[in-house]
Design an enzyme around this catalytic site. Structure first.
Site, PDB file in Angstrom:
ATOM      1  N   ASP A   1      -1.347   0.900   5.730  1.00  0.00           N
ATOM      2  CA  ASP A   1      -1.387   0.249   4.417  1.00  0.00           C
ATOM      3  C   ASP A   1      -1.116  -1.246   4.533  1.00  0.00           C
ATOM      4  O   ASP A   1      -1.786  -2.067   3.880  1.00  0.00           O
ATOM      5  CB  ASP A   1      -0.330   0.865   3.499  1.00  0.00           C
ATOM      6  CG  ASP A   1      -0.778   2.163   2.852  1.00  0.00           C
ATOM      7  OD1 ASP A   1      -1.970   2.498   2.910  1.00  0.00           O
ATOM      8  OD2 ASP A   1       0.097   2.849   2.282  1.00  0.00           O
TER       9      ASP A   1
ATOM     10  N   HIS B   1      -6.980   1.185   2.072  1.00  0.00           N
ATOM     11  CA  HIS B   1      -7.443   1.927   3.251  1.00  0.00           C
ATOM     12  C   HIS B   1      -8.757   1.374   3.790  1.00  0.00           C
ATOM     13  O   HIS B   1      -8.921   1.227   5.010  1.00  0.00           O
ATOM     14  CB  HIS B   1      -7.592   3.417   2.922  1.00  0.00           C
ATOM     15  CG  HIS B   1      -6.311   4.092   2.566  1.00  0.00           C
ATOM     16  ND1 HIS B   1      -6.249   5.390   2.109  1.00  0.00           N
ATOM     17  CD2 HIS B   1      -5.025   3.638   2.594  1.00  0.00           C
ATOM     18  CE1 HIS B   1      -4.983   5.709   1.866  1.00  0.00           C
ATOM     19  NE2 HIS B   1      -4.225   4.658   2.139  1.00  0.00           N
TER      20      HIS B   1
ATOM     21  N   HIS C   1       1.382   5.466   8.677  1.00  0.00           N
ATOM     22  CA  HIS C   1       0.573   5.223   7.478  1.00  0.00           C
ATOM     23  C   HIS C   1       1.046   3.983   6.740  1.00  0.00           C
ATOM     24  O   HIS C   1       0.235   3.243   6.170  1.00  0.00           O
ATOM     25  CB  HIS C   1       0.570   6.414   6.524  1.00  0.00           C
ATOM     26  CG  HIS C   1      -0.360   6.193   5.369  1.00  0.00           C
ATOM     27  ND1 HIS C   1      -1.726   6.298   5.487  1.00  0.00           N
ATOM     28  CD2 HIS C   1      -0.129   5.768   4.101  1.00  0.00           C
ATOM     29  CE1 HIS C   1      -2.293   5.984   4.340  1.00  0.00           C
ATOM     30  NE2 HIS C   1      -1.337   5.651   3.482  1.00  0.00           N
TER      31      HIS C   1
ATOM     32  N   HIS D   1       3.330  -1.659  -1.192  1.00  0.00           N
ATOM     33  CA  HIS D   1       2.248  -2.555  -1.602  1.00  0.00           C
ATOM     34  C   HIS D   1       2.766  -3.785  -2.345  1.00  0.00           C
ATOM     35  O   HIS D   1       2.252  -4.888  -2.155  1.00  0.00           O
ATOM     36  CB  HIS D   1       1.250  -1.791  -2.479  1.00  0.00           C
ATOM     37  CG  HIS D   1       0.670  -0.587  -1.820  1.00  0.00           C
ATOM     38  ND1 HIS D   1      -0.137  -0.675  -0.705  1.00  0.00           N
ATOM     39  CD2 HIS D   1       0.786   0.732  -2.095  1.00  0.00           C
ATOM     40  CE1 HIS D   1      -0.496   0.545  -0.335  1.00  0.00           C
ATOM     41  NE2 HIS D   1       0.055   1.414  -1.150  1.00  0.00           N
TER      42      HIS D   1
END
Length: 307
Positions: free
Chosen positions: A241, A78, A237, A264
């Site tokens: 990311d 973030h 979001h 991720h």
């Protein structure tokens, strides 16, 4: 010339770690040209530095975490997203715990911190990583691709089979030639499911999560009384990311990022695929506005405010 940026002064924040649940003090500090983004564990004597580097990413369970020796810093995505979104090239991120504070679960508090202290131009050209040919990483029905693009654009699709998520837009394209990071992306919060909480806590994750720093869903609905910040907050979001994860390559990208059901781990893998194919990328700078992609020309004009 598009020039590098750093902070004008030190700015600090205190919060809790999303996964460890521990109190964290964080300082963002100016850094010299060509330093890059460097995380520092200042609670260790001597402090341990972890420069932004996709090969330093060792934990992608619900976050991106860096490691140097036995020292770790988790949930860097973030603050990395905010630094990328505001064009910060050089910054030290000091923390006294093994995790970045989650704050409100979005990048907006980090944007506020950076804007409150101000940014300054540095006497060095900004270096972009330009993708020259398509690269991809595929894992079952999940994939991430990077395409050549004269600017920076992200396209993301999510699939959760949940009524509250399916009732929103589950795909989005953000093109920074036309859209604003602070307005269109930064406020999107992380999200999680009540039914997964016990398993996550057993894994040592989500111990600091709450309605104050995440969108929380039961089997049917969003539990936060204030609802969503964007109609498509869930997928946005994921874009937030991805911006942070991709900035771990050390340079802003000139590329079109395309992803389906990615997270991720896949974001880290696509950087490794890209960097290991030396014909797929190059480092470029821009000496004048005529050379720069349209999405970057505003950066040149905005530099007059710093003169």
């Amino acid at each position: 010339m598009i020039r590098q940026k750093t902070l004008k002064a030190v700015v600090k924040a205190t919060g809790v770690g999303l996964h460890g649940g521990k109190r964290v003090e964080m300082s963002l500090r100016p850094a010299a040209p060509d330093t890059g983004i460097v995380f520092r564990r200042v609670d260790i004597d001597p402090p341990v530095e972890m420069p932004a580097d996709p090969y330093a990413v060792v934990d992608t369970r619900m976050c991106s975490g860096l490691q140097n020796g036995t020292a770790k810093i988790g949930t860097v995505e973030h603050v990395m997203s905010a630094l990328a979104g505001l064009g910060v090239d050089n910054c030290y991120v000091d923390v006294d715990a093994p995790e970045i504070p989650i704050l409100d679960g979005s990048a907006s508090p980090f944007v506020y911190l950076l804007q409150s202290v101000g940014l300054e131009l540095q006497d060095a050209p900004k270096r972009f990583l330009r993708v020259k040919k398509m690269v991809e990483y595929v894992e079952g029905d999940k994939f991430v691709r990077l395409h050549p693009h004269d600017g920076f654009k992200l396209s993301f699709a999510i699939h959760f089979n949940h009524p509250a998520i399916d009732g929103t837009a589950t795909s989005v394209t953000i093109d920074f030639a036309r859209q604003s990071y602070t307005r269109d992306v930064a406020r999107a919060r992380t999200f999680g499911f009540v039914q997964d909480l016990e398993v996550l806590i057993g894994m040592g994750l989500a111990q600091g999560g709450s309605l104050e720093n995440a969108i929380v869903l039961d089997e049917y609905r969003v539990l936060n009384h204030d609802g969503l910040r964007y109609e498509d907050e869930f997928v946005k979001h994921k874009v937030l990311d991805a911006i942070g994860d991709l900035y771990l390559c050390g340079h802003p990208l000139l590329a079109h990022y395309e992803a389906n059901k990615a997270g991720h781990a896949l974001n880290n893998q696509i950087l490794r695929v890209l960097l290991e194919d030396r014909e797929a990328w190059e480092i470029v700078t821009f000496e004048d506005e005529a050379q720069a992609p349209e999405s970057l020309r505003g950066q040149i004009r905005s530099q007059l405010a710093f003169a």
